[in-house]
Write an enzyme that holds these catalytic residues in place. Structure first.
Site, PDB file in Angstrom:
ATOM      1  N   TYR A  12       0.862  -1.191   0.000  1.00 21.53           N
ATOM      2  CA  TYR A  12       0.000   0.000   0.000  1.00 21.53           C
ATOM      3  C   TYR A  12       0.893   1.234   0.000  1.00 21.53           C
ATOM      4  O   TYR A  12       1.829   1.332   0.800  1.00 21.53           O
ATOM      5  CB  TYR A  12      -0.893  -0.008   1.238  1.00 21.53           C
ATOM      6  N   ASP A  43       9.309   2.805  -0.267  1.00 23.42           N
ATOM      7  CA  ASP A  43       8.263   3.441   0.538  1.00 23.42           C
ATOM      8  C   ASP A  43       8.535   3.061   1.987  1.00 23.42           C
ATOM      9  O   ASP A  43       8.227   1.958   2.435  1.00 23.42           O
ATOM     10  CB  ASP A  43       6.880   2.961   0.084  1.00 23.42           C
ATOM     11  N   LYS A  49       4.483   8.990   9.092  1.00 23.92           N
ATOM     12  CA  LYS A  49       4.305   8.422  10.434  1.00 23.92           C
ATOM     13  C   LYS A  49       5.324   8.948  11.461  1.00 23.92           C
ATOM     14  O   LYS A  49       5.124  10.020  12.018  1.00 23.92           O
ATOM     15  CB  LYS A  49       4.320   6.897  10.346  1.00 23.92           C
TER      16      LYS A  49
END
Ligand SMILES: Cc1ncc(COP(=O)(O)O)c(C=O)c1O
Length: 481
Positions: free
Chosen positions: A198, A293, A321
């Protein structure tokens, strides 16, 4: 291993009586301690179906019912809705350290950590103090501020591939920006992503996108124009021969390969040895950019992220994050010659009203300062290894097929024998059993991600006592599944 000293790690809180000699602060969050109680495992816990009178979700249920009239599905991000474990989500009132408390006053040991950012534990005193101090000067300038330089320097010195960085507001934006940049730099159109990885919800990336989408049973999302994904090629994770074929078929057309170096969005899936090296090799040979990523793995697998952990340097890296310390942040960065294509240094346009805002920068700076202290990753490795080992052993004793693993503060387990190398393997997991396990653990006071296709996270605030309590709870629940 260099155990961190108390003085270095001044968390401003009382220490637990844990036998641990490593860093393990226990927050004196004046929570009612959950007594261990018999667990009644069920898919849905409703207020009037309680078998004990200490665990009620009445307020959460009422609040969620109201929310469903106000927001689609009652939430602002789909996986929060508990679709894959059934029942209603718990509604959170407050967080501190390793704990969350819901609006019914139930306390949980939290292994979601706001989906990754909370690596030093929730609401750390130093982060809160930095935010309070920064807030006195305002919340957003829409103009350059010194804190941007500080966090940029910290990120650049930590992450091997990053020579220049652009801050944005989310991981989604970071991945969108990195892809546009890869296309602008190479002049090529196609990209390769992996099934079950994702990279946020941008159109071009919403293809075989793992946990959130899979939880809803949607192969992709309606509303994504065909044209937006026609240049997105996919391959199973850990399958290098599939990548070779794509490069063979689409010669000179592939701008970038984007991947989660350790997948967190199919559950926790590690790369086979040499898989990442092979991808690095083939991308170099084809003048294709490799994008790691690291929204999830950045500063979590090690201070320099997965690329430092595995010793492989991509061309571009996306972050999110942890670098925002719990506030909305993303970033993309990489080699200077590539990054200088980004506006206004170069022609590739990308912008953001709140990008680099002082609050997010301040929270990120404090968080990185704390995890840079010696002993961080050794401690995370120790507690997380113990947690996963304990759960898997309890599963085995109770007769369940399970597998799982961890790297430092990131972990996962599946209700299948394994091994799990990709999303197709992950889907062999017994989802109904996971849902029963999930609710049993929740009732025991342990909050895991409400989907079998999500990784878990520990933090520096988790104590060895937390881990012991979690394993003991898992023993009880697993015996009843
Ligand atoms: C690996 C990865 N990339 C990108 C994203 C998207 O980040 P955000 O939710 O901040 O848009 C996520 C979110 O979980 C992620 O795990």
């Amino acid at each position: 291993m260099a155990a961190a000293s108390d003085s270095i790690l001044n968390f401003g809180i009382s220490r637990s009586s844990s036998t641990s000699t490593t860093r393990s602060p226990s927050y004196s969050y004046s929570h009612r301690r959950r007594s261990s109680r018999p667990c009644s495992v069920r898919m849905q816990v409703s207020a009037d179906a309680k078998t004990n009178n200490t665990f009620s979700l009445k307020n959460s249920e009422e609040a969620f019912s109201a929310a469903k009239d106000l927001m689609p599905g009652g939430v602002n991000s789909p996986v929060r809705a508990f679709k894959s474990v059934g029942g209603h989500p718990i509604v959170i009132d407050s967080v501190k350290g390793s704990r969350m408390r819901d609006i019914d006053d139930n306390e949980y040991i939290d292994y979601v950590g706001s989906w990754g950012p909370a690596i030093i534990g929730h609401a750390h005193d130093k982060v809160l103090a930095a935010l309070a101090e920064t807030m006195k000067k305002g919340t957003s300038f829409g103009a350059p501020c010194l804190l941007e330089n500080t966090l940029a320097e910290m990120v650049i010195s930590a992450v091997p591939s990053i020579e220049m960085v652009r801050f944005v507001n989310s991981g989604t934006e970071a991945c969108m920006g990195a892809l546009r940049l890869a296309r602008a730099y190479t002049g090529k159109q196609k990209i390769i992503k992996f099934e079950g990885c994702y990279h946020g919800h941008a159109d071009a990336l919403l293809v075989k996108a793992g946990s959130g989408v899979a939880t809803l049973g949607l192969p992709d999302s309606p509303g994504v124009p065909k044209a937006a994904t026609s240049d997105t090629l996919t391959a199973p994770f850990n399958d290098f021969s599939a990548i070779e074929k794509l490069f063979e078929t689409h010669k000179e057309q592939i701008a970038a390969v984007i991947l989660e170096p350790v997948v967190g969005n199919s559950g926790f899936v590690v790369p086979k040895s040499d898989f990442l090296n092979a991808i690095r090799r083939i991308t170099k040979e084809n003048n294709t950019l490799l994008i790691f990523d690291e929204v999830m793995t950045g500063f979590r697998l090690s201070y320099g992220g997965a690329q430092e952990y595995f010793g492989i340097v991509p061309d571009l890296t996306t972050l999110g994050k942890i670098i925002g310390g719990g506030l909305p942040v993303g970033a993309y960065g990489g080699r200077r010659d590539i990054m200088e294509m980004v506006a206004p240094a170069g022609p590739m346009y990308q912008a953001g009203t709140l990008s680099g805002n002082p609050l997010a920068m301040a929270a990120g700076i404090q968080t990185l300062k704390l995890i840079k202290e010696p002993g961080t990753y050794e401690y995370l490795d120790k507690i997380t290894g113990e947690l996963v080992k304990g759960i898997l052993e309890a599963g085995k004793r109770a007769g369940h097929s399970m597998c799982g693993g961890h790297i430092n503060g990131m972990f996962g387990f599946f209700f299948t024998e394994g091994p799990v190398y990709n999303f197709a393997d992950a889907k062999k997991s017994d989802e109904a059993k996971f849902a029963r396990f999930y609710w049993g653990m929740l009732e025991e006071g342990v909050y895991f991600a409400p989907s079998p296709f999500e990784a878990g996270f520990t933090s520096l605030a988790h104590t060895f006592d937390d881990i012991k309590m979690t394993i003991a709870a898992a023993e009880r629940v697993l015996l009843q599944l």
